[in-house]
Design an enzyme around this catalytic site. Structure first.
Site, PDB file in Angstrom:
ATOM      1  N   GLN A 142      -4.968   9.459  11.880  1.00  0.00           N
ATOM      2  CA  GLN A 142      -6.035   8.325  11.484  1.00  0.00           C
ATOM      3  C   GLN A 142      -5.785   6.937  11.979  1.00  0.00           C
ATOM      4  O   GLN A 142      -6.632   5.826  11.365  1.00  0.00           O
ATOM      5  CB  GLN A 142      -5.543   8.433   9.942  1.00  0.00           C
ATOM      6  CG  GLN A 142      -5.928   9.556   9.057  1.00  0.00           C
ATOM      7  CD  GLN A 142      -4.994   9.588   7.779  1.00  0.00           C
ATOM      8  OE1 GLN A 142      -4.641   8.471   7.344  1.00  0.00           O
ATOM      9  NE2 GLN A 142      -5.087  10.999   7.254  1.00  0.00           N
ATOM     10  N   HIS A 182      -2.400   7.439   7.262  1.00  0.00           N
ATOM     11  CA  HIS A 182      -2.325   6.236   6.019  1.00  0.00           C
ATOM     12  C   HIS A 182      -2.126   5.040   6.647  1.00  0.00           C
ATOM     13  O   HIS A 182      -1.174   4.175   6.155  1.00  0.00           O
ATOM     14  CB  HIS A 182      -1.411   6.616   5.038  1.00  0.00           C
ATOM     15  CG  HIS A 182      -1.638   7.967   4.302  1.00  0.00           C
ATOM     16  ND1 HIS A 182      -0.836   8.387   3.174  1.00  0.00           N
ATOM     17  CD2 HIS A 182      -2.415   9.057   4.846  1.00  0.00           C
ATOM     18  CE1 HIS A 182      -1.343   9.602   2.904  1.00  0.00           C
ATOM     19  NE2 HIS A 182      -2.224  10.014   3.728  1.00  0.00           N
ATOM     20  N   GLU A 191      -9.814   7.715  -6.134  1.00  0.00           N
ATOM     21  CA  GLU A 191     -10.042   6.762  -7.272  1.00  0.00           C
ATOM     22  C   GLU A 191     -10.984   5.567  -6.976  1.00  0.00           C
ATOM     23  O   GLU A 191     -10.932   5.486  -5.548  1.00  0.00           O
ATOM     24  CB  GLU A 191      -8.488   6.143  -7.522  1.00  0.00           C
ATOM     25  CG  GLU A 191      -7.516   7.084  -8.090  1.00  0.00           C
ATOM     26  CD  GLU A 191      -6.261   6.364  -8.531  1.00  0.00           C
ATOM     27  OE1 GLU A 191      -6.126   5.186  -8.222  1.00  0.00           O
ATOM     28  OE2 GLU A 191      -5.306   6.972  -8.995  1.00  0.00           O
ATOM     29  N   TYR A 209      -1.197  -0.219  -9.562  1.00  0.00           N
ATOM     30  CA  TYR A 209      -1.994   0.760  -9.459  1.00  0.00           C
ATOM     31  C   TYR A 209      -1.429   2.163  -9.611  1.00  0.00           C
ATOM     32  O   TYR A 209      -2.129   3.112  -9.539  1.00  0.00           O
ATOM     33  CB  TYR A 209      -3.118   0.318  -8.571  1.00  0.00           C
ATOM     34  CG  TYR A 209      -3.980  -0.503  -8.937  1.00  0.00           C
ATOM     35  CD1 TYR A 209      -3.505  -1.903  -8.519  1.00  0.00           C
ATOM     36  CD2 TYR A 209      -5.179  -0.510  -9.513  1.00  0.00           C
ATOM     37  CE1 TYR A 209      -4.440  -3.077  -9.178  1.00  0.00           C
ATOM     38  CE2 TYR A 209      -5.863  -1.698 -10.028  1.00  0.00           C
ATOM     39  CZ  TYR A 209      -5.425  -2.708  -9.870  1.00  0.00           C
ATOM     40  OH  TYR A 209      -6.063  -3.768 -10.401  1.00  0.00           O
ATOM     41  N   TYR A 262       0.151  17.959  -1.143  1.00  0.00           N
ATOM     42  CA  TYR A 262      -0.739  18.915  -0.585  1.00  0.00           C
ATOM     43  C   TYR A 262       0.082  20.275  -0.187  1.00  0.00           C
ATOM     44  O   TYR A 262      -0.491  21.367  -0.099  1.00  0.00           O
ATOM     45  CB  TYR A 262      -0.943  18.477   0.773  1.00  0.00           C
ATOM     46  CG  TYR A 262      -2.229  17.407   0.898  1.00  0.00           C
ATOM     47  CD1 TYR A 262      -3.461  18.037   0.865  1.00  0.00           C
ATOM     48  CD2 TYR A 262      -2.218  16.094   0.918  1.00  0.00           C
ATOM     49  CE1 TYR A 262      -4.645  17.249   0.916  1.00  0.00           C
ATOM     50  CE2 TYR A 262      -3.458  15.338   0.882  1.00  0.00           C
ATOM     51  CZ  TYR A 262      -4.350  15.923   0.902  1.00  0.00           C
ATOM     52  OH  TYR A 262      -5.730  14.910   0.952  1.00  0.00           O
TER      53      TYR A 262
END
Ligand code: CA
Length: 387
Positions: A95, A158, A260, A270, A281
């Site tokens: 990513q 991430h 979310e 949060y 996963y």
């Protein structure tokens, strides 16, 4: 404990009990919303190599980042490559890559400051950084690294990485939690950094335009807290926008299920990974619990996961019925989801615009129209217009 601390602790525990009885049920997760019609796609530009983020110059042209490290100027339908001089070492595995982009909102002239987020480092040690350069109409030069997230982590997962300027001239930047198990940072799972006030990972940061911790950040007084933290307990935010009232909205990748939408307020927690609507996963075991007193509940929890990336608050004239809604791009769901709110900020409706391609970013342009980038080797810039 001093008497003040005792009182504060008992007040906190009363609030916790009140919240916990009111919120014990948590939120009912949303499935795939119904499709909506009455719109069509126009292709503005093609051939963008894995585009990730877009930003408008004051003259209406756009800059679009390519994940592998390229930058592109979109002028009408024409796309030209923009050399970026002096970029630090880019990490493009997984990513990672060159990610989001923003133009300093005060720079209306010919040499605006360009802010970009990127993953930097190696497979063993990488992190999200914020760089700034100047666009002179042909190239971006004078690149400086304004901020480097810490601690470093390993692997290609991430990085978070959306940036948005607030009206006070500071900017918010999302940082991912660092990766799924078995990724570790120090003696803990990488994801546990999201609850660590000594870590930038799994958080939203608020920085000055020079990349310093912004004055007045809400957690700065707490022992061991990094002064740049704005909110914590996030897994991987890839959608971040500010509405005309100044409210900050984020879309966040959950684990397996539990993506979310959150209304972001400074100083709040949060939940991730203690509170979530998703499962691991690998093991498929639930991660955390759905309600932890004192942690903010999402406004939407999507199961299954659309894999949200890109978020826009719509105020345009083309679709009056959509004004005051969020539009959230979906990578896995290949759609854009509209989330409508009432005056109190409660979610009242959801529907999906079927795009048929992985959607990496969604923004409202200065012309009031909705734009989207597709996540493809040769991606497109699309515009959503009334049918
Ligand atoms: Ca959460």
């Amino acid at each position: 404990m001093t008497s003040y601390q005792l009182i504060a602790a008992s007040v906190a525990s009363l609030i916790t009990m009140a919240c916990s009885s009111a919120m014990a049920q948590g939120l009912e997760p949303s499935g795939e919303p119904p499709a909506v019609k009455g719109w069509k796609l126009e292709t503005v530009a093609d051939g963008l190599p894995q585009p990730w983020g877009m930003a408008w110059l004051a003259d209406g042209r756009m800059l679009v980042t390519g994940k592998k490290g390229s930058l592109h100027l979109v002028s009408g339908k024409q796309v030209t490559n923009v050399p970026v001089e002096g970029l630090p070492s880019l990490f493009t595995e997984g990513q990672g890559g060159l990610l989001d982009i923003a133009i300093h909102p005060a720079d209306k002239g010919p040499n605006p400051r360009v802010y970009m987020t990127m993953a930097s480092g190696t497979m063993d040690a990488n992190r999200t950084v914020l760089v700034q350069g100047v666009f002179d109409g042909r190239r971006v030069h004078g690149i400086k690294t304004l901020f480097t997230a810490s601690p470093s982590k390993s692997g290609g997962e991430h990085f978070g990485s959306r940036i948005v300027f607030l009206k006070d001239g500071t900017l918010l930047m999302s940082i991912g939690d660092g990766g799924n198990p078995p990724q570790r940072v120090g003696n803990m799972l990488a994801r546990e950094q999201a609850q660590n006030l000594g870590s930038d990972n799994g958080a939203i940061l608020r920085l000055t335009a020079d990349g310093k911790p912004a004055p007045g950040n809400p957690l700065a007084g707490q022992q061991g807290a990094l002064p740049e933290l704005w909110s914590i307990g996030h897994r991987n935010i890839q959608g971040l926008t500010v509405d005309p009232q100044g409210r900050v909205w984020a879309s966040e990748h959950g684990p397996r299920g539990g993506d979310e939408i959150n209304l972001i307020e400074g100083g709040k927690n949060y939940g991730w990974p203690l509170q979530s609507y998703g499962a691991d996963y690998r093991s498929r075991e639930p991660i955390g619990v759905k309600v932890v007193p004192g942690m903010v509940q999402p406004l939407v929890a999507w199961v299954p996961s659309p894999a949200p990336s890109g978020l826009a608050w719509y105020t345009g004239k083309g679709f009056p019925q959509w004004q005051g809604s969020l539009f959230s791009g979906g990578l896995a769901s290949k759609d854009i989801r509209r989330v409508a709110f009432d005056a109190q900020g409660k979610v009242v409706k959801q529907e999906r615009l079927e795009i048929g391609k992985r959607v990496r970013d969604v923004r409202q342009g200065p012309d009031g129209q909705l734009y989207a980038l597709t996540d493809e080797a040769q991606g497109s810039l699309l515009r959503i217009v009334p049918q």
